[in-house]
Design a protein around this motif. Structure first.
Motif, PDB file in Angstrom:
ATOM      1  N   ASN A  51       0.769  -1.254   0.026  1.00  0.00           N
ATOM      2  CA  ASN A  51       0.013   0.008   0.217  1.00  0.00           C
ATOM      3  C   ASN A  51       0.966   1.318   0.066  1.00  0.00           C
ATOM      4  O   ASN A  51       1.407   1.706   1.082  1.00  0.00           O
ATOM      5  N   ASP A 105      -4.084   9.475  -2.705  1.00  0.00           N
ATOM      6  CA  ASP A 105      -3.619   8.864  -4.126  1.00  0.00           C
ATOM      7  C   ASP A 105      -2.642   7.714  -3.822  1.00  0.00           C
ATOM      8  O   ASP A 105      -1.727   7.134  -4.224  1.00  0.00           O
ATOM      9  N   ARG A 141      -1.566   3.888  -3.797  1.00  0.00           N
ATOM     10  CA  ARG A 141      -1.834   2.702  -4.765  1.00  0.00           C
ATOM     11  C   ARG A 141      -1.685   1.456  -4.040  1.00  0.00           C
ATOM     12  O   ARG A 141      -0.768   1.281  -3.284  1.00  0.00           O
ATOM     13  N   THR A 172      -3.922  -5.566  -9.095  1.00  0.00           N
ATOM     14  CA  THR A 172      -3.954  -4.008  -8.644  1.00  0.00           C
ATOM     15  C   THR A 172      -5.426  -3.290  -8.555  1.00  0.00           C
ATOM     16  O   THR A 172      -6.407  -4.144  -9.011  1.00  0.00           O
ATOM     17  N   ASN A 181      -5.831  -0.155  -9.008  1.00  0.00           N
ATOM     18  CA  ASN A 181      -5.643   0.976  -9.674  1.00  0.00           C
ATOM     19  C   ASN A 181      -5.618   0.840 -10.995  1.00  0.00           C
ATOM     20  O   ASN A 181      -4.560   0.746 -11.807  1.00  0.00           O
ATOM     21  N   ASP A 226      -9.893   7.584 -13.249  1.00  0.00           N
ATOM     22  CA  ASP A 226      -9.577   6.460 -12.320  1.00  0.00           C
ATOM     23  C   ASP A 226     -10.467   5.562 -11.981  1.00  0.00           C
ATOM     24  O   ASP A 226     -11.607   6.071 -11.434  1.00  0.00           O
ATOM     25  N   ASN A 236     -10.065   2.670 -10.066  1.00  0.00           N
ATOM     26  CA  ASN A 236      -9.856   2.085  -8.767  1.00  0.00           C
ATOM     27  C   ASN A 236     -10.873   0.682  -8.262  1.00  0.00           C
ATOM     28  O   ASN A 236     -11.530   0.747  -7.688  1.00  0.00           O
ATOM     29  N   GLY A 282      -1.699   2.683 -14.079  1.00  0.00           N
ATOM     30  CA  GLY A 282      -1.387   3.059 -12.773  1.00  0.00           C
ATOM     31  C   GLY A 282      -1.254   1.962 -11.769  1.00  0.00           C
ATOM     32  O   GLY A 282      -1.327   2.100 -10.360  1.00  0.00           O
ATOM     33  N   LEU A 334       0.679  -0.745  -9.680  1.00  0.00           N
ATOM     34  CA  LEU A 334       1.846  -0.585  -8.596  1.00  0.00           C
ATOM     35  C   LEU A 334       3.067  -1.052  -9.112  1.00  0.00           C
ATOM     36  O   LEU A 334       4.132  -0.434  -8.922  1.00  0.00           O
TER      37      LEU A 334
END
Length: 923
Positions: free
Chosen positions: A483, A500, A502, A534, A536, A552, A554, A631, A633
């Protein structure tokens, strides 16, 4: 003294055998003794038996009335005799065994009832022990007299040493009462928790209370002639706890000073106790003008043997203040650590004026380590250093001076657990923090979860070693979840810092094997399979206004990738022999070790994870590619196919040289180059610029490992066009050399001293403080000094004593000294700038001008910016029990000075004077 009754002594004398030269005297004495055994004094023996009385019965009978009962003979016991409370026994004269001895003689004088022990006499009774030149025991008065002996030259020797319980006293003479256990001591010297008490007359009530008259209290090592002491007219001493005195004042070399108090209290305990920490007064002038201040004052809480707490604070008359909480904890064979919190509220100028400003800074540090033996299967550790990015630059604490050059703050808290078995399972949870003090950017992972399953060999034999490509096939499982948070100093510890964040997880299963090829080559092959999770993802499109919108999402998504690699390498040994028959050259042999390696990697393209969106512009509609995992990680899937080969070569050079020592039987081995590495790669799938730059790095040690040299360079084979952009043409084909030097670096550090390098021992408290702040162990950026807070201790004194050498008449001709140098230069030429980007020399040195006077300097010069780096001058004077220090930063951002004089001993650490001019506040 009622140690031994004279009658006991006479009985012992009668049992001793008698010797004489006169035989008739011996016969007479024996006959007299024989007569005494059978003779009677004053009365003759009875020759007849005594006439015994005969009982007669009375003929007259007496009639007794019936109402009158005949008397009954009843024997009654006293009830007091059966009382449950036992009667107090009479106290014995002696409470323990008496042991005494003397080297020359032990003499008993019956007439005056005294025993004399002469030369190296010693008496031990219960918890009391006396050693002296002569000891006289007065049995009638229960007193013991102990004193010195005078030799033929009139010099007194064998001073008494009196020990009772925890008290050890060395007087000129002593009188001790064995019944009351009280004593009078004359001209005594006793050590109490690091302090020395010298008294003319001392009255000992028992082993825990002493009353002294005309005493001296000092921590000087010269007990005969202390350079300073406190004169105590009357005082009470509780050994191991405290000294309470009336009127007292300071004497320096027997000269009284006006420094005194109507009464004083000296804590003497060896255990940690709570108490007040005296502040240091000062005045802050200059541009900050915070006025008068009290620094480093507070209270120390000795909570338990395993935990303590120090609360320290600073206060300035303009309203600025600081607060520091420091705690140490530990449990033997389990863990130990320390925790500190520092907060400062700084005010500059006056309210209502344009130059008024206010700022708050803080810093949190935590260090925790676990004993490896406490739990071998699990471990918890912590190293935390976080807070305001400008804390070390703006803090007014002198200990933070070297830390002003730190660019990063880093923290890590981790817990690991191992589950034994076949295969072994490892689990690790870590929280990390990295903070750039210049850009104020903060990267954190809260937390990082790592797990792994031990390597497994499915085709390995159950018995014997593994051989061949099949038997060495192995695989394992790894997972990493994070995280990750990226924020700034202004949003730190606020809810916005999580906006923000990730989150992702990476699962990997590496499969590999290794085997021998052509006997001398080692080859390995591996494949790596990865599953990327992920939360993101993105969606990209063009809106009606023509703007590219990235949305985004998410939400959870995943992708799967894999790659293959193989490598082959070997080790080549070369020997250059310079020895010739009949000759013994200085350099006899040079050994060259080469480790070449070639690797090949394939990374497939994963186009299925890429989408398109339309872009409408003036030229028409075009299609652009993107992946929703931009996006992610742990990165996005590879779009282009990659096939590359890596080439590397490692080198090591050593030499055998003739030893200068003629008695040596073997040549001496020295290192020429510890390492010299070359690496590059070639991309088969690339359409241009297929060769990557050649990277060269190396390092070695010179001058008996006192000098460390590290260098590196980057050589690019491709040329530049007129706009200084790299083109797909070799530099040699463009009229240049084979390679184009784009960057280079050189770092050299050197330490030399007048003494043999044997290590500096343990770091002092200031150096440890600098390391905990993230600084460096050497003092090239300045030595951390804050004497009001450091409280120079006796440990420093003991360390200095251990380093002392035997004094020489030529001491001042070659004074002890030390010097540390560090040189760094970087060259840049990636776009034909051909410039030295950085070039600096830093140095730090110390020299002892005399056995007790030393000076030091830390500075450097920046050849690019044409100026000196942070400079610090240090002066120190050893005043035996006292120490004088002066630290001065003559110019620059942190211009300041600090003066300190105080007693070295921790016992009187608050007796000091320090004055400082603090640096100007930087906002």
């Amino acid at each position: 003294m009622a140690i031994q009754k004279p009658s006991h002594t006479l009985a012992k004398i009668h049992l001793k055998a008698l010797r004489t030269k006169s035989l008739h005297i011996l016969f007479t004495l024996s006959f007299t003794m024989f007569i005494n055994m059978f003779c009677f004094a004053q009365e003759l023996p009875k020759s007849k038996e005594t006439i015994k009385p005969k009982p007669l019965n009375d003929s007259i009978s007496v009639t007794v009335d019936d109402l009158l009962a005949p008397p009954v003979n009843v024997r009654e016991n006293d009830s007091i005799a059966n009382d449950s409370i036992p009667k107090k026994k009479k106290k014995e004269t002696l409470e323990g065994i008496v042991n005494y001895k003397a080297k020359d003689y032990v003499k008993l004088n019956q007439r005056i009832n005294q025993t004399t022990l002469f030369n190296e006499a010693e008496v031990t009774y219960t918890d009391m022990n006396i050693k002296a030149g002569i000891i006289v025991i007065d049995h009638s008065k229960n007193l013991v007299y102990a004193g010195r002996l005078k030799d033929s030259a009139g010099v007194y020797t064998q001073k008494p040493v009196f020990t009772q319980g925890q008290s050890v006293i060395e007087p000129d003479s002593i009188i001790f009462n064995t019944l009351t256990k009280r004593a009078l001591v004359f001209n005594s010297k006793t050590e109490q928790s690091g302090g020395i008490i010298i008294a003319e007359v001392t009255k000992m009530e028992n082993d825990s209370i002493l009353f002294i008259k005309n005493g001296k209290f000092t921590t000087s090592e010269n007990e005969e002639d202390p350079e300073y002491y406190f004169k105590m007219r009357k005082a009470k001493v509780v050994p191991g706890k405290k000294v309470v005195t009336g009127l007292t004042n300071l004497f320096i070399y027997d000269v009284p000073t006006p420094i005194g108090l109507p009464f004083a209290y000296f804590p003497m305990t060896n255990k940690q106790t709570s108490g007040v920490i005296m502040p240091t007064p000062g005045q802050d002038l200059g541009s900050t003008d915070r006025g008068y201040n009290l620094q480093n004052g507070g209270y120390y809480f000795a909570i338990s043997d395993y935990l303590d707490l120090a609360v320290l604070g600073d206060y300035y008359t303009n309203g600025s203040y600081g607060l520091r909480l420091e705690s140490n904890y530990g449990l033997r064979y389990k863990f130990r650590g320390n925790l500190s919190f520092r907060y400062e509220n700084l005010i500059n100028g006056e309210r209502g004026f344009p130059d008024f400003s206010k700022s708050t800074i803080y810093n949190i540090r935590w260090s925790h380590s676990q004993d490896a033996k406490s739990n071998p299967n699990s471990r918890f550790s912590a190293s935390v250093n976080l807070g305001s990015s400008r804390y070390f630059q703006q803090s007014i604490n002198q200990l933070n001076l070297p830390s002003t050059q730190n660019n990063t703050l880093a923290s890590s808290i981790s817990y690991s657990k191992t589950f034994q078995g076949e295969p072994q399972v490892n689990l690790n949870v870590t929280a990390t923090h990295s903070q750039n003090t210049n850009t104020e950017q903060i990267n954190m992972t809260l937390p990082t979860l790592q797990g792994s399953v031990g390597r497994m060999f499915p085709f390995a034999p159950k018995v014997g070693s593994k051989k061949g490509i099949i038997q060495n096939i192995n695989f394992q499982y790894n997972v990493r979840a994070e995280n990750r948070i990226q924020t700034t100093d202004s949003l730190f510890f606020k809810s916005e810092m999580f906006d923000d964040a990730r989150i992702g997880a990476l699962h990997s299963i590496p499969v590999s094997t290794n085997f021998k090829v052509f006997k001398y080559f080692s080859m390995s092959a591996s494949a790596n399979f990865e599953e990327n999770w992920t939360l993101n993802t993105i969606n990209r499109f063009q809106d009606e206004d023509g703007d590219i919108i990235t949305e985004d999402l998410n939400q959870f998504d995943r992708f799967f990738t894999y790659n293959f690699s193989t490598s082959i390498g070997t080790t080549i040994y070369g020997m250059f022999n310079f020895e010739k028959k009949g000759k013994n050259p200085k350099i006899q042999k040079i050994r060259h070790v080469m480790r070449p390696s070639i690797s090949y990697n394939i990374n497939p393209a994963f186009d299925e994870y890429y989408d398109t969106y339309e872009i409408i512009d003036a030229d028409g509609t075009t299609v652009a590619d993107y992946t929703r995992f931009e996006g992610a990680l742990f990165g996005s899937p590879n779009k282009t196919f990659s096939s590359s080969m890596g080439i590397s070569l490692g080198n090591n050079f050593e030499a055998k040289v003739r030893d200068n020592d003629s008695t040596a039987t073997e040549p001496k081995k020295i290192k020429l180059l510890n390492n010299l590495n070359f690496s590059t790669s070639y991309n088969f799938a690339g359409d241009s610029l297929q060769w990557s730059p050649l990277r060269v790095s190396g390092g070695t040690t010179l001058l008996k490992d006192k000098m460390n040299v590290n260098f590196g360079m980057v050589l690019d084979p491709y040329a530049l066009d007129n706009n200084n952009r790299k083109i797909d043409q070799f530099n040699i084909d463009n009229g240049g050399s084979l390679f184009r030097l784009t960057s280079a670096s050189l770092n050299v550090s050197y330490s030399l001293s007048s003494k043999t390098f044997e290590g500096d021992g343990e770091d002092d408290r200031a150096t440890q403080e600098s390391l905990r702040n993230g600084g460096r162990a050497d003092d090239l950026f300045g030595k951390p000094q804050d004497f009001a807070d450091q409280r120079l201790s006796d440990d420093d004194r003991d360390k200095d004593k251990g380093d002392e050498e035997e004094e020489s008449e030529l001491y001042n001709y070659i004074p002890p000294w030390s010097l540390r140098l560090a040189y760094a230069v970087n060259y840049s030429n990636s776009a034909r700038q051909n410039e030295i980007s950085s070039n600096s020399l830093m140095f730090s040195g110390d020299v002892e001008l005399s056995p007790r006077w030393s000076v030091g300097v830390s500075s450097g010069y920046d050849f690019v910016n044409k100026g000196f780096t942070q400079t610090q001058l240090r002066f120190e004077r050893d005043l035996l029990s006292w120490r004088l220090n002066f630290s001065w930063i003559p110019f620059g951002t942190y211009k300041s000075w600090n003066f300190f004089i105080g007693i070295r001993s921790n016992l009187l650490k608050d007796l000091k004077y320090d004055k400082r001019r603090q640096r100007d506040q930087q906002l």
